[in-house]
Design an enzyme around this catalytic site. Structure first.
Site, PDB file in Angstrom:
ATOM      1  N   GLU A 143       0.498  -1.222  -0.187  1.00 33.97           N
ATOM      2  CA  GLU A 143      -0.044  -0.336  -0.170  1.00 33.97           C
ATOM      3  C   GLU A 143       0.826   0.943  -0.241  1.00 33.97           C
ATOM      4  O   GLU A 143       0.654   2.002   0.823  1.00 33.97           O
ATOM      5  CB  GLU A 143      -0.165   0.328   1.351  1.00 33.97           C
ATOM      6  CG  GLU A 143      -1.980  -0.846   1.183  1.00 33.97           C
ATOM      7  CD  GLU A 143      -2.556  -0.724   2.746  1.00 33.97           C
ATOM      8  OE1 GLU A 143      -3.159  -0.231   3.345  1.00 33.97           O
ATOM      9  OE2 GLU A 143      -4.189  -1.449   1.935  1.00 33.97           O
ATOM     10  N   GLU A 184      -5.665  -8.365  -0.265  1.00 32.89           N
ATOM     11  CA  GLU A 184      -6.111  -8.009   0.510  1.00 32.89           C
ATOM     12  C   GLU A 184      -7.949  -7.976   0.518  1.00 32.89           C
ATOM     13  O   GLU A 184      -7.818  -7.300  -0.488  1.00 32.89           O
ATOM     14  CB  GLU A 184      -5.674  -6.782   1.631  1.00 32.89           C
ATOM     15  CG  GLU A 184      -4.337  -7.352   1.771  1.00 32.89           C
ATOM     16  CD  GLU A 184      -3.971  -5.640   3.092  1.00 32.89           C
ATOM     17  OE1 GLU A 184      -4.608  -4.791   3.745  1.00 32.89           O
ATOM     18  OE2 GLU A 184      -2.330  -5.487   3.209  1.00 32.89           O
TER      19      GLU A 184
END
Ligand code: AHR
Length: 499
Positions: A172, A291
């Site tokens: 991320e 995710e």
């Protein structure tokens, strides 16, 4: 409500990559310590791993586990987790504001993964570190021997290389909360150079480039395009992340959120293909949805926690039946996009936004989300058939034309089975289903099951065995057509055999 499911043996979406049933263990909260690892627990084996957790992971049939983060990896020094335990440093984990003891590191996690029968998807730190630490980790893990790092692995007890195949280039990196967050330009360059040296050490590895940490990020789209323009030739997959919430307590709208997941996948695939076209490349970048899950029940409690505990109970969402239905819709969505999604990781596996929960010194219990994942992962293997569904639709607060029926069918030629997975999103109406999948002879029903008849808010926290997959006796076949009924708010699996 009446619905027809139509398909043909020769019309398929794609072969399923088993890694679509991956999961995730981060050094976060009680995922590692008190989760997979609890020496002294009555079921702990000789390495301190809870056998009851390994058994539950086996029930889920998880082929790949992402590790060690997540946000954690962006401040992690992998060298802290190797060598004699007594020499390992205790560190501040700035991502989760906890203390990391490093009692479990690379060797221990590889041992656990071996015992759990799963492959590791290793993330490298591109927050506080870069190409040098990453290439050393690949050399330590995958090089046979005769060099500094590979010989150190041997000294530390692992004669054979770990042979880790799939690697994530950071985590991320677009998120302002990320330690060492970067602009797309900065990350694109760093990821390219890191990928280059990692593949120079071992050219058999596969690399996942960070996409946006969500489709609602202000830089979504532009981020994907820019990082791919830099790293296209060096990487194999682009990542997607998505977490669902139902703060509004709006069930029809909540259950429709998988529609957004479907659109997200299609949008990211289009961006990959736009860069492919611009570059005139022969290579296709596939997707790693590394995710995905529901995450919101624990947010308020977590905000109140004081920092610097070891293994604090963080992100311990208690899931309910409506969450299980949405996770079921998510699994179906991933399968229906299996032509592009080759890896997916339910975030996470144990205690942290997880299907498996443990009690310290005590028993293990399964959350409602355990059940759809278990059935899809065990029986959704083979090829996804391209179905035609004529489900009635509804409009919710955010989404238009949401089909009441979310469904997919998987053809498993080894077992001579067709497996239909379905969620009925309707709160009131049963769905009378007629399924005609042409090209098969002598269909018979192996089993038809449902997770149904529960209040949307029912959890398994107090009564751990209060939610069960039951037989659905309505299903019958004349050998060609299959008929039965899906209850309102239900997760369903129908397994058929053919001649
Ligand atoms: O899974 C929990 C966290 O969610 C991960 O650490 C991070 O990557 C994401 O924001």
């Amino acid at each position: 409500m009446k619905v027809t499911i139509k398909g043909h043996k020769d019309q398929e979406i794609s072969k399923i990559d088993p890694r679509i049933y991956g999961s995730f263990v981060e050094h976060l909260g009680r995922a590692v310590y008190e989760g997979i690892y609890e020496p002294g627990h009555p079921t702990a084996n000789e390495l301190g791993f809870r056998q009851d957790v390994i058994d539950a992971v086996n029930e889920l049939n998880v082929p790949l586990v992402r590790y060690p983060g997540g946000n954690f990896v962006s401040g992690y020094n992998w060298e802290d987790g190797i060598g004699p335990r007594k020499d390992r440093p205790k560190r501040l984990d700035l991502a989760w504001r906890s203390v990391e003891t490093n009692e479990v590191g690379l060797h221990e996690f590889m041992d656990w993964a071996n015992q759990a029968g799963t492959e590791v998807n290793m993330a490298v730190n591109l927050g506080t570190r870069g190409a040098d630490a990453a290439r050393n980790l690949v050399e330590y893990s995958n090089h046979p021997g005769g060099t500094y790092w590979s010989d150190l692995r041997k000294e530390n007890g692992a004669e054979e290389p770990f042979a880790i195949k799939t690697w994530c280039l950071g985590n991320e990196m677009d998120g302002p909360w990320q330690i060492g967050a970067k602009t797309a330009e900065e990350y694109g360059r760093l990821a390219t150079e890191t990928a280059k040296v990692m593949k120079l050490v071992d050219d058999s590895i596969e690399l996942v480039l960070c996409g946006s940490s969500g489709s609602k990020m202000p830089t979504f789209g532009e981020w994907e395009y820019t990082v791919l323009e830099h790293a296209y030739d060096e990487v194999d997959y682009l990542s997607l992340h998505l977490y669902w919430q139902n703060f509004e307590n709006d069930l029809p709208n909540y259950l429709a959120k998988s529609v957004e997941m479907d659109q997200f996948i299609k949008n990211v695939a289009s961006i990959c293909d736009a860069v492919k076209a611009k570059k005139g490349s022969e290579k296709t970048i596939n997707l790693s949805f590394d995710e995905w899950n529901v995450w919101y029940h624990s947010t308020e409690a977590d905000a109140k926690r004081e920092p610097w505990d070891i293994a604090p109970p963080l992100l311990e969402d208690i899931y309910n039946f409506e969450d299980a239905l949405l996770v079921g819709c998510g699994l179906i969505t991933l399968l229906n996009n299996s032509d592009r999604v080759k890896i997916a990781c339910l975030a996470q596996l144990v205690n942290v936004i997880a299907p498996i929960m443990t009690i310290k010194d005590g028993e293990l219990w399964k959350q409602p989300t355990f059940y759809p994942f278990m059935q899809a992962s065990n029986f959704g293997r083979g090829k996804v058939l391209d179905l035609r569904l004529d489900s009635p639709t509804y409009d919710s607060d955010e989404y238009k034309n949401v089909p009441y029926l979310e469904s997919t069918a998987v053809l498993n030629e080894d077992e001579k089975e067709i497996v239909i997975f379905a969620v009925n999103r309707s709160e009131k109406d049963s769905m009378e289903v007629e399924s005609i999948i042409e090209g098969f002879e002598g269909l018979s029903i192996i089993e038809a099951t449902e997770l149904a008849d529960y209040d949307p808010k029912q959890t398994t926290q107090e009564k751990h065995d209060s939610m069960k997959i039951k037989e659905n006796a309505t299903f019958k076949t004349d050998g060609a057509t299959v008929e039965g009924s899906f209850k309102p708010l239900s997760w369903n699996m129908v397994r058929l055999s053919y001649n």
